[in-house]
Design an enzyme around this catalytic site. Sequence first.
Site, PDB file in Angstrom:
ATOM      1  N   ASP A 107      -0.248  -5.867   8.093  1.00 29.37           N
ATOM      2  CA  ASP A 107       0.780  -6.056   6.879  1.00 29.37           C
ATOM      3  C   ASP A 107       1.332  -4.466   6.463  1.00 29.37           C
ATOM      4  O   ASP A 107       0.535  -3.700   6.195  1.00 29.37           O
ATOM      5  CB  ASP A 107       0.320  -6.770   5.762  1.00 29.37           C
ATOM      6  CG  ASP A 107       1.346  -7.019   4.803  1.00 29.37           C
ATOM      7  OD1 ASP A 107       2.512  -7.585   5.300  1.00 29.37           O
ATOM      8  OD2 ASP A 107       1.130  -7.088   3.533  1.00 29.37           O
ATOM      9  N   HIS A 114      10.631  -2.282  -3.247  1.00 23.08           N
ATOM     10  CA  HIS A 114       9.372  -2.978  -3.438  1.00 23.08           C
ATOM     11  C   HIS A 114       8.504  -1.581  -3.916  1.00 23.08           C
ATOM     12  O   HIS A 114       7.896  -1.912  -5.007  1.00 23.08           O
ATOM     13  CB  HIS A 114       8.875  -3.779  -2.293  1.00 23.08           C
ATOM     14  CG  HIS A 114       7.344  -4.268  -2.544  1.00 23.08           C
ATOM     15  ND1 HIS A 114       7.194  -5.017  -3.835  1.00 23.08           N
ATOM     16  CD2 HIS A 114       6.139  -3.998  -2.083  1.00 23.08           C
ATOM     17  CE1 HIS A 114       5.779  -5.374  -3.809  1.00 23.08           C
ATOM     18  NE2 HIS A 114       5.176  -4.885  -2.799  1.00 23.08           N
ATOM     19  N   ARG A 123       2.454   3.490 -11.791  1.00 21.01           N
ATOM     20  CA  ARG A 123       2.224   4.913 -12.075  1.00 21.01           C
ATOM     21  C   ARG A 123       3.255   5.223 -13.005  1.00 21.01           C
ATOM     22  O   ARG A 123       4.573   5.944 -12.542  1.00 21.01           O
ATOM     23  CB  ARG A 123       2.159   5.921 -10.847  1.00 21.01           C
ATOM     24  CG  ARG A 123       0.745   5.607  -9.918  1.00 21.01           C
ATOM     25  CD  ARG A 123       0.890   6.352  -8.994  1.00 21.01           C
ATOM     26  NE  ARG A 123       2.193   6.017  -7.904  1.00 21.01           N
ATOM     27  CZ  ARG A 123       2.327   5.067  -6.893  1.00 21.01           C
ATOM     28  NH1 ARG A 123       0.969   4.359  -6.807  1.00 21.01           N
ATOM     29  NH2 ARG A 123       3.158   4.948  -6.174  1.00 21.01           N
ATOM     30  N   GLU A 179       4.105 -12.756  -1.555  1.00 20.99           N
ATOM     31  CA  GLU A 179       4.936 -11.708  -1.143  1.00 20.99           C
ATOM     32  C   GLU A 179       5.926 -12.276  -0.193  1.00 20.99           C
ATOM     33  O   GLU A 179       5.314 -12.880   0.820  1.00 20.99           O
ATOM     34  CB  GLU A 179       3.913 -10.667  -0.515  1.00 20.99           C
ATOM     35  CG  GLU A 179       3.367  -9.860  -1.690  1.00 20.99           C
ATOM     36  CD  GLU A 179       2.560  -8.505  -1.177  1.00 20.99           C
ATOM     37  OE1 GLU A 179       2.157  -7.951  -1.871  1.00 20.99           O
ATOM     38  OE2 GLU A 179       2.422  -8.663   0.263  1.00 20.99           O
ATOM     39  N   GLU A 181       8.069 -11.911   2.918  1.00 21.31           N
ATOM     40  CA  GLU A 181       7.866 -11.273   4.097  1.00 21.31           C
ATOM     41  C   GLU A 181       8.658 -11.969   5.244  1.00 21.31           C
ATOM     42  O   GLU A 181       8.781 -12.922   5.541  1.00 21.31           O
ATOM     43  CB  GLU A 181       6.604 -10.505   4.486  1.00 21.31           C
ATOM     44  CG  GLU A 181       5.848 -10.087   3.303  1.00 21.31           C
ATOM     45  CD  GLU A 181       4.404  -9.374   3.674  1.00 21.31           C
ATOM     46  OE1 GLU A 181       4.446  -9.050   4.795  1.00 21.31           O
ATOM     47  OE2 GLU A 181       3.653  -9.307   2.554  1.00 21.31           O
ATOM     48  N   ASP A 213       2.664 -13.526   2.163  1.00 23.84           N
ATOM     49  CA  ASP A 213       1.306 -12.830   2.141  1.00 23.84           C
ATOM     50  C   ASP A 213       0.782 -13.261   0.597  1.00 23.84           C
ATOM     51  O   ASP A 213       0.984 -12.424  -0.100  1.00 23.84           O
ATOM     52  CB  ASP A 213       1.461 -11.641   2.500  1.00 23.84           C
ATOM     53  CG  ASP A 213       0.138 -10.801   2.760  1.00 23.84           C
ATOM     54  OD1 ASP A 213      -0.941 -11.689   3.310  1.00 23.84           O
ATOM     55  OD2 ASP A 213      -0.322  -9.773   2.690  1.00 23.84           O
ATOM     56  N   ARG A 217      -3.237 -10.125  -7.652  1.00 29.06           N
ATOM     57  CA  ARG A 217      -3.002  -8.842  -8.181  1.00 29.06           C
ATOM     58  C   ARG A 217      -4.143  -8.313  -9.032  1.00 29.06           C
ATOM     59  O   ARG A 217      -4.379  -7.039  -8.993  1.00 29.06           O
ATOM     60  CB  ARG A 217      -1.835  -9.092  -9.116  1.00 29.06           C
ATOM     61  CG  ARG A 217      -0.577  -9.359  -8.171  1.00 29.06           C
ATOM     62  CD  ARG A 217      -0.284  -8.481  -7.154  1.00 29.06           C
ATOM     63  NE  ARG A 217       1.031  -8.828  -6.473  1.00 29.06           N
ATOM     64  CZ  ARG A 217       1.683  -8.093  -5.251  1.00 29.06           C
ATOM     65  NH1 ARG A 217       0.761  -7.158  -4.737  1.00 29.06           N
ATOM     66  NH2 ARG A 217       2.663  -8.676  -4.721  1.00 29.06           N
ATOM     67  N   GLN A 220      -6.809  -7.462  -6.626  1.00 24.02           N
ATOM     68  CA  GLN A 220      -6.352  -6.200  -5.866  1.00 24.02           C
ATOM     69  C   GLN A 220      -6.309  -4.742  -6.725  1.00 24.02           C
ATOM     70  O   GLN A 220      -6.521  -3.944  -6.194  1.00 24.02           O
ATOM     71  CB  GLN A 220      -4.995  -6.554  -5.264  1.00 24.02           C
ATOM     72  CG  GLN A 220      -4.347  -5.234  -4.524  1.00 24.02           C
ATOM     73  CD  GLN A 220      -2.590  -5.775  -4.206  1.00 24.02           C
ATOM     74  OE1 GLN A 220      -2.143  -6.630  -4.753  1.00 24.02           O
ATOM     75  NE2 GLN A 220      -2.117  -4.769  -3.558  1.00 24.02           N
ATOM     76  N   LYS A 233      -6.029  -9.843  -0.819  1.00 18.47           N
ATOM     77  CA  LYS A 233      -5.098 -10.287   0.243  1.00 18.47           C
ATOM     78  C   LYS A 233      -5.542 -11.043   1.292  1.00 18.47           C
ATOM     79  O   LYS A 233      -4.819 -11.957   1.753  1.00 18.47           O
ATOM     80  CB  LYS A 233      -4.719  -9.048   0.998  1.00 18.47           C
ATOM     81  CG  LYS A 233      -3.939  -8.109  -0.049  1.00 18.47           C
ATOM     82  CD  LYS A 233      -2.644  -8.587  -0.330  1.00 18.47           C
ATOM     83  CE  LYS A 233      -1.684  -7.390  -0.680  1.00 18.47           C
ATOM     84  NZ  LYS A 233      -0.226  -7.823  -0.853  1.00 18.47           N
ATOM     85  N   THR A 237      -2.746 -16.174   4.197  1.00 20.49           N
ATOM     86  CA  THR A 237      -1.378 -15.724   4.528  1.00 20.49           C
ATOM     87  C   THR A 237      -0.732 -16.667   5.212  1.00 20.49           C
ATOM     88  O   THR A 237      -1.259 -17.185   6.070  1.00 20.49           O
ATOM     89  CB  THR A 237      -1.419 -14.227   5.626  1.00 20.49           C
ATOM     90  OG1 THR A 237      -2.108 -13.297   4.944  1.00 20.49           O
ATOM     91  CG2 THR A 237      -0.119 -14.071   5.669  1.00 20.49           C
ATOM     92  N   THR A 324       6.325  -6.822   1.424  1.00 17.16           N
ATOM     93  CA  THR A 324       7.348  -7.750   0.265  1.00 17.16           C
ATOM     94  C   THR A 324       8.548  -7.113   0.691  1.00 17.16           C
ATOM     95  O   THR A 324       8.933  -5.766   0.741  1.00 17.16           O
ATOM     96  CB  THR A 324       6.812  -7.380  -0.844  1.00 17.16           C
ATOM     97  OG1 THR A 324       5.544  -7.848  -1.308  1.00 17.16           O
ATOM     98  CG2 THR A 324       7.767  -8.074  -1.863  1.00 17.16           C
ATOM     99  N   GLU A 338       6.727  -8.052  -9.547  1.00 18.74           N
ATOM    100  CA  GLU A 338       8.115  -7.456  -9.737  1.00 18.74           C
ATOM    101  C   GLU A 338       8.981  -8.464 -10.662  1.00 18.74           C
ATOM    102  O   GLU A 338       9.759  -7.779 -11.554  1.00 18.74           O
ATOM    103  CB  GLU A 338       8.621  -7.117  -8.478  1.00 18.74           C
ATOM    104  CG  GLU A 338       8.043  -6.111  -7.420  1.00 18.74           C
ATOM    105  CD  GLU A 338       8.670  -6.099  -6.157  1.00 18.74           C
ATOM    106  OE1 GLU A 338       9.989  -5.254  -5.984  1.00 18.74           O
ATOM    107  OE2 GLU A 338       8.477  -7.024  -5.404  1.00 18.74           O
TER     108      GLU A 338
END
Length: 392
Positions: A107, A114, A123, A179, A181, A213, A217, A220, A233, A237, A324, A338
Amino acid sequence: MRTRVEVAPASLFGPDNLPYGVFATTGAGPRVGVRLGDHVIDLAVLLDDPVFAEPSLNAFLAQGPARWRTVRDRIREAVDGELDDAAVHRLADVVLRLPVRIGDYVDFYASIDHATNLGRLFRPDGDPLLPNWRHLPVGYHGRAGTVVVSGTAIARPYGQRKTDSGAPVFGPSRRLDIEAELGFVIGVGSRLGVPVPIDEFAERVFGVALVNDWSARDIQAWEYQPLGPFLGKSFATSISPWITPLAALESARIPLPEQSPAPLPYLHGAEHWGLDIDLTVAWNGQPVTYPPYSRMYWSPAQMLAHLTANGASTRTGDLYASGTISGPEPDQRGSFIELSWGGSRPVSVNDRQRTFLEDGDEVTITASAPGPHAARIGLGEVTGRILPAHPH
């Protein structure tokens, strides 16, 4: 008896598309077919070829691009006329299976929108993109054994998650996410120690499939440093049952957005492999976001070149996904972390304010792309419903 398959003019699955899948009928084992309108055409019967009586596409894919082209030409010629009744099945009467036997799954993290959004969430006081991001397609090795076909229910996963005190607890994920994809399926593998040149992409990759996927969160966030995604993850999937051949996407090929700085030579190819594909994500039947693949920073050809640059081998049926797909607008974000901005901006779904997935929720991702003659072609759908966590 013979019949002609009538396809509505507005269908996304006309003779210019012809995606491949594996299906089963009552009393018969799985075999390879192509979709035409609301029907599945049994290729073992249509072409009188035992390679299509297999329970996966792998044997056919391994035959290589010259064979792929020949078969596609034969199918297109055949579906223009009358077909043997034994080859034609209504889509509603068959069960769709996982289309390929997947040996490896990688992946990527190839959407600049994204990556920028997550960087701002994780951050807020730093640069949203880490220093390596514009120099290489960032990726991680996923778990091939938990790739499941569309329609498979997904049990809420367990794992460790951080509490407000800083200490971890073990339990079901509370921030379960998607996600949206695009996945790429290897047709012809490569040898160990021999990198795949970027312009061999179309000789190696057979086609594309929609991918979800699923991501936990909270699990993760606690586990991914320093080695990256793991339990958050690897639990599931989902992949669509239809693989759209690259040959059907010629009209969707576009240049990539500008890449700055210029990629290193092994990531610089002569061919354009940006793709103008539009996705729609529906949450409990309500469309909530529309990710555009045309915004993808890294191309699938660059992903394959980088994946094998160290000499890693690939095999027929291997799957790698884009990561994503998101665009710059709020309604183009391909994940719910998001879309809800980390849970701080709930989304209205069927008159309820929502952030992450609850038990019983169902997510469906669909996509279409430009086809020839001003028409559009469909990439099918990938759907999954969330089940409560199993007792641990």
